[in-house]
Motif scaffolding. Structure first.
Motif, PDB file in Angstrom:
ATOM      1  N   PRO A 157      33.012  21.133 -23.186  1.00 30.36           N
ATOM      2  CA  PRO A 157      32.967  19.873 -23.948  1.00 30.36           C
ATOM      3  C   PRO A 157      32.718  20.162 -25.433  1.00 30.36           C
ATOM      4  O   PRO A 157      31.944  21.069 -25.754  1.00 30.36           O
ATOM      5  N   HIS A 158      33.381  19.418 -26.300  1.00 32.44           N
ATOM      6  CA  HIS A 158      33.208  19.608 -27.740  1.00 32.44           C
ATOM      7  C   HIS A 158      33.227  18.260 -28.442  1.00 32.44           C
ATOM      8  O   HIS A 158      33.544  17.223 -27.836  1.00 32.44           O
ATOM      9  N   ALA A 203      28.147  19.529 -29.800  1.00 28.37           N
ATOM     10  CA  ALA A 203      27.817  19.677 -28.381  1.00 28.37           C
ATOM     11  C   ALA A 203      26.675  20.678 -28.241  1.00 28.37           C
ATOM     12  O   ALA A 203      26.414  21.476 -29.139  1.00 28.37           O
ATOM     13  N   HIS A 209      27.706  26.376 -30.216  1.00 29.00           N
ATOM     14  CA  HIS A 209      28.973  25.725 -30.562  1.00 29.00           C
ATOM     15  C   HIS A 209      29.317  25.918 -32.027  1.00 29.00           C
ATOM     16  O   HIS A 209      30.480  26.037 -32.389  1.00 29.00           O
ATOM     17  N   MET A 214      33.216  26.445 -34.594  1.00 28.30           N
ATOM     18  CA  MET A 214      33.643  25.047 -34.653  1.00 28.30           C
ATOM     19  C   MET A 214      33.067  24.337 -35.877  1.00 28.30           C
ATOM     20  O   MET A 214      32.041  23.634 -35.799  1.00 28.30           O
TER      21      MET A 214
HETATM   22 CU   LIG Z   1      31.731  22.644 -29.303  1.00 26.14          CU
END
Ligand SMILES: [Cu+2]
Length: 379
Positions: A157-158, A203, A209, A214
């Motif tokens: 999940p992001h 996330a 993350h 990201m």
């Molecule tokens: Cu992420």
């Protein structure tokens, strides 16, 4: 205490060499941090014969500036992104007009898992936006309606959490815009305030993350009509105006990579590839001023910094003002997510290679060091 510090530092460097050896590149791995061998050591193809530089673009005088850098070059074609191109490759979105006359900019961003090469022979299992680290540099104008269509094509999940003003339901945090694998979500808001911002995944666990790759630049240009008292400065910041074309604008995202999962970075960079700008100096016309959109996303270390040699700059913290918040400094530090705009000129300088780097010396030695190649622009 001090011997303990030394042992830690030595073990970090040892681990880098180990990680290369694991990748089957022990010859260039040994050369990577040997120091003093310059480009005579093996190129990153694994060929152990001595020979000319990997692709012949090491600047003249390179050795004189510091040969404690990685040997060989990263395959930017395989990575699918080039840190040099990333300095200027703004994405301004698909432009449309709403009935009320407001400009709408629509961006399409996908989360993708991807292995990227962050230093010669060192691969990193990244999580990316659109297959690149940093993600696309988004640029809009104050007051635009921003619509970001986010599709999660990755294995976890992001989200996209924007620094800027928006409503809670598009904040990109757990409970509001974390997107499961295979799902899609639209983040939409009015661009405010003008400045040099960023977006990143929110996330959990957050530090994983972010450091996996990201993040990206998100710049909101000032609308000159809203700033009559500083309209000239505002126009110079607005992409596409004649005043803006005078400036050599560069996006620099300071990042780091933990290649052995010990919660410390082994490689530091601007735009991901360690030492890239030492091997590929940034061409600067001395006739035109320089503006850097500087963003720090480095995980694990409390701060990062930028220092320019032989020069001083004005600084706009967060880019949210049209008058400098710091004047005539040659170093600025940023904690994670802090960012700002640097403005300076080489107009009175003689042509040549001028260094810039983090003034945490360790970061510089592990990749965060580069050169401006200042020229008169005549071929
Ligand atoms: Cu992420």
């Amino acid at each position: 205490m001090s011997t303990n510090w030394l042992r830690q530092r030595l073990s970090r460097r040892g681990l880098i060499v180990n990680s290369i050896a694991t990748a089957g590149l022990s010859a260039s791995g040994a050369a990577l941090l040997a120091g003093g061998t310059g480009y005579k050591a093996a190129p990153h193809s694994g060929d152990t014969s001595s020979g000319p530089p990997h692709s012949g673009h090491a600047p003249a005088g390179h050795d004189a500036h510091g040969n404690m850098i990685s040997v060989g070059d990263v395959d930017v074609a395989r990575n699918g992104f080039d840190p040099s191109a990333m300095l200027t490759d703004w994405e301004t979105g698909e432009v449309s007009q709403r009935q009320d006359g407001r400009t709408v900019r629509t961006f399409h961003i996908a989360a993708v898992d991807k292995e990227i090469e962050i230093a010669p022979g060192i691969m990193f299992p990244a999580w990316t936006y659109n297959g690149r680290v940093p993600g696309p540099s988004l640029r809009v104008t104050e007051g635009d309606r921003v619509r970001v269509v986010f599709r999660n094509g990755a294995s976890h999940p992001h989200s996209m959490h924007f620094h800027g003003i928006h409503s809670a339901r598009v904040d990109g945090v757990p409970g509001a815009g974390i997107i499961a694998s295979g799902e899609e979500f639209v983040y939409e808001f009015d661009a405010a305030p003008f400045g040099c911002h960023l977006y990143h995944c929110h996330a959990l666990p957050l530090k994983r993350h972010i450091h996996k790759g990201m993040y990206g630049a998100f710049v909101i240009d000032p609308d000159p009509a809203r700033h009559p008292e500083h309209a000239f400065v505002a126009r110079s910041r607005l992409l596409g105006t004649p005043e803006n074309k005078e400036w050599q604008e560069l996006v620099m995202v300071m990042n780091g990579f933990d290649t052995n999962f010990d919660d410390e970075n082994e490689i530091y960079a601007v735009n991901t590839v360690g030492h890239h700008f030492a091997k590929h100096p940034i061409k600067i016309l001395r006739s035109n001023p320089v503006r850097i959109y500087l963003i720090n996303v480095t995980e694990f270390d409390p701060i990062n910094s930028l220092h320019v040699h032989a020069n001083f700059f004005d600084y706009y913290d967060h880019g949210t003002t049209l008058i400098p918040t710091l004047k005539t400094v040659d170093t600025v530090m940023q904690c994670q997510a802090q960012r700002g705009i640097l403005e300076f000129t080489f107009k009175e300088h003689e042509p040549g290679l001028y260094m810039f780097h983090a003034h945490q010396s360790e970061f510089a030695e592990l990749g965060w060091m580069g050169m401006f190649d200042v020229t008169d622009g005549v071929a």
